[in-house]
Design an enzyme around this catalytic site. Structure first.
Site, mmCIF file in Angstrom:
data_model
loop_
_atom_site.group_PDB
_atom_site.id
_atom_site.type_symbol
_atom_site.label_atom_id
_atom_site.label_comp_id
_atom_site.label_asym_id
_atom_site.label_seq_id
_atom_site.Cartn_x
_atom_site.Cartn_y
_atom_site.Cartn_z
ATOM 1 N N TYR A 53 0.850 -1.203 0.000
ATOM 2 C CA TYR A 53 0.000 0.000 0.000
ATOM 3 C C TYR A 53 0.869 1.230 0.000
ATOM 4 C CZ TYR A 53 -5.016 -0.376 0.067
ATOM 5 O OH TYR A 53 -6.311 -0.514 -0.333
ATOM 6 N N GLU A 55 -0.620 4.783 -0.607
ATOM 7 C CA GLU A 55 -1.466 5.964 -0.860
ATOM 8 C C GLU A 55 -0.666 7.244 -0.669
ATOM 9 O OE1 GLU A 55 -4.897 5.641 1.632
ATOM 10 O OE2 GLU A 55 -5.958 4.375 0.204
ATOM 11 N N ASP A 198 -6.387 13.615 -25.383
ATOM 12 C CA ASP A 198 -6.363 12.231 -24.912
ATOM 13 C C ASP A 198 -5.736 11.402 -26.022
ATOM 14 O OD1 ASP A 198 -6.858 9.606 -24.330
ATOM 15 O OD2 ASP A 198 -9.037 9.816 -24.129
ATOM 16 N N THR A 224 -3.204 6.224 -22.372
ATOM 17 C CA THR A 224 -3.096 4.907 -21.769
ATOM 18 C C THR A 224 -1.662 4.446 -21.992
ATOM 19 O OG1 THR A 224 -3.712 3.783 -23.809
ATOM 20 C CG2 THR A 224 -5.497 4.280 -22.268
ATOM 21 N N LYS A 227 -1.519 0.680 -25.080
ATOM 22 C CA LYS A 227 -1.840 0.588 -26.508
ATOM 23 C C LYS A 227 -0.530 0.703 -27.300
ATOM 24 C CE LYS A 227 -6.535 1.996 -25.490
ATOM 25 N NZ LYS A 227 -7.622 2.988 -25.661
ATOM 26 N N ARG A 233 -1.501 -2.412 -18.760
ATOM 27 C CA ARG A 233 -2.771 -1.676 -18.782
ATOM 28 C C ARG A 233 -2.706 -0.575 -17.734
ATOM 29 N NH1 ARG A 233 -5.420 -4.755 -21.921
ATOM 30 N NH2 ARG A 233 -6.969 -3.116 -22.104
#
Ligand SMILES: *Cc1c(COP(=O)(O)O)cnc(C)c1O
Length: 416
Positions: A53, A55, A198, A224, A227, A233
């Site tokens: 974790y 954060e 984008d 992204t 791609k 991903r």
């Protein structure tokens, strides 16, 4: 904890993974948003980083034990900055959709107007499609492409002056042309709008210096990483320093919780790969391969949407060209071992579930090492499959040719 390997412990899952590997190896992957990552990227994804974790951001975490996580996230950010010339980068978005949502919430108020491309002209679901929650929260209005297939800048400017949008949005998932960022930025400045690009689909082509880079020009650029950029991903947001705080707060704690650091490590590895000279060659070959398909489909007498391609993809109107619907073409090609997707064409008279077009591209085949000669052959097969979409014998014979071809371009020999 279970000490067995996947094979011994969970043969059901292992078998499905093995079959999926075979499917990827034996088919021709032409969905333009898909690609194949390196073993190094896969290794980072499957690492112990998934246990942690973290954060918050580098040096400002809510949890202890983040010293190595900070190194990893720092490398991902530095490499992304170098790749795109960005002032500020956030590598935490879990995927493309949340990255765009974070930008809308970070920079806009509910009810604000966003001027984006009409969805049937190549825009993306996350650009305010009526089925998304974002369409309920923000006021999306649409510009279109003109008869020549270029973004209609006069129409865009008229709409900007009439509607005074807070944001002008470019970047698409089915549009095949270069984008005139400077001209769009000038229109945005005229009406005081924030500019967002984008580049989810073409991030790798920009990183590989084969398409224009909006990062120095626009306020915010999202992409992204899975791609054309050929990473895991995920999503990433790049912005001018003056928007950095708003963007970071929108991603965490505004929208997400703990970042997926295994994924961020894999992004860092993919960015290292994209900084190599070989990646420029890769990006160039993607475009060369797409140009071969463009020529072949013109020769076969198909209507190419937007008049052709400047990038990695083609949108082809199979219905008006050959009387075959997008769905019929997609199904026939599936049987023939060639994977692509049905797609709406601009102002499509048909329905989204059975539209007039198919969309296909070259990033994944290019990763396998396929070049001009293979594109010529594959174009012939696609055309044959469409023209004989009801002939299962013919489709099966194409499939056996496909399998033979894929054997010459092994994908993950180390994993088989
Ligand atoms: C793919 C894509 C996205 C969304 O990415 P996901 O990772 O599928 O959520 C956003 N915008 C554009 C233009 C895309 O092509």
């Amino acid at each position: 904890m279970n000490t067995q390997k996947l094979m011994g412990y969970d043969p059901q899952i292992q078998e499905a993974i093995t079959k999926e590997l075979q499917r990827q190896e034996q088919g021709l992957e032409m969905i333009p948003s898909e690609n194949f990552v390196s073993l190094a990227v896969l290794e980072a994804l499957g690492s112990v980083l998934t246990n942690k974790y973290s954060e918050g951001y580098i040096g400002k975490r809510y949890y202890g034990g983040c010293e190595y996580i900070d190194v990893i996230e720092g490398l991902a950010i530095e490499r992304a900055k170098q790749l795109f010339g960005a002032e500020h980068v956030n590598v935490q978005p879990l995927s493309g959709a949340p990255m765009n949502i974070a930008v809308y919430f970070g920079l806009l108020e509910p009810g604000d107007t966003i001027l984006g491309m009409d969805l049937s002209h190549g825009g993306h679901l996350t650009h305010g499609h009526p089925v998304t929650y974002m369409a309920k929260i923000f006021n999306f209005i649409r510009y279109k492409t003109n008869a020549k297939g270029k973004i209609d800048l006069d129409n865009l400017r008229d709409m900007a002056i009439e509607h005074k949008p807070k944001m002008i949005l470019v970047g698409y998932s089915a549009y095949s042309r270069e984008i005139e960022y400077e001209k769009i930025k000038a229109i945005a400045d005229e009406v005081g709008a924030i500019t967002m690009a984008d580049v989810a689909h073409i991030g790798g082509l920009i990183a590989g210096k084969q398409m224009d880079n909006p990062v120095p020009i626009f306020d915010v650029v999202t992409t992204t990483t899975h791609k054309t950029l050929r990473g895991p991903r995920g999503g990433m947001i790049m912005c001018k320093e003056k928007f950095a705080k708003q963007i970071d707060k929108a991603v965490f704690p505004g929208l997400q919780g703990g970042p997926h650091e295994n994924n961020i490590a894999a992004k860092a590895v993919a960015f290292k790969e994209a900084l190599e000279p070989a990646f420029e060659e890769y990006a160039k070959q993607i475009k060369t391969n797409a140009k071969i398909l463009e020529r072949k489909f013109n020769e076969f007498g198909y209507t190419l949407c937007f008049g052709g391609t400047d990038n990695h993809l083609l949108l082809v109107d199979v219905f008006s060209s050959k009387g075959v619907t997008g769905k019929q073409a997609q199904n026939a090609l599936d049987i023939a071992g060639i994977t692509l997707n049905k797609n709406m064409i601009p102002d499509d008279p048909r329905s989204p579930m059975d539209p007039s077009g198919i969309r296909f591209g070259t990033p994944a085949l290019t990763t396998r090492g396929m070049k001009e000669i293979e594109m010529e052959i594959i174009a012939d097969w696609i055309n044959e499959a469409i023209e004989n979409w009801q002939d299962n014998t013919k489709l099966a014979s194409i499939k056996s040719n496909v399998i033979e071809l894929t054997k010459k371009f092994p994908l993950y020999p180390e994993l088989s």
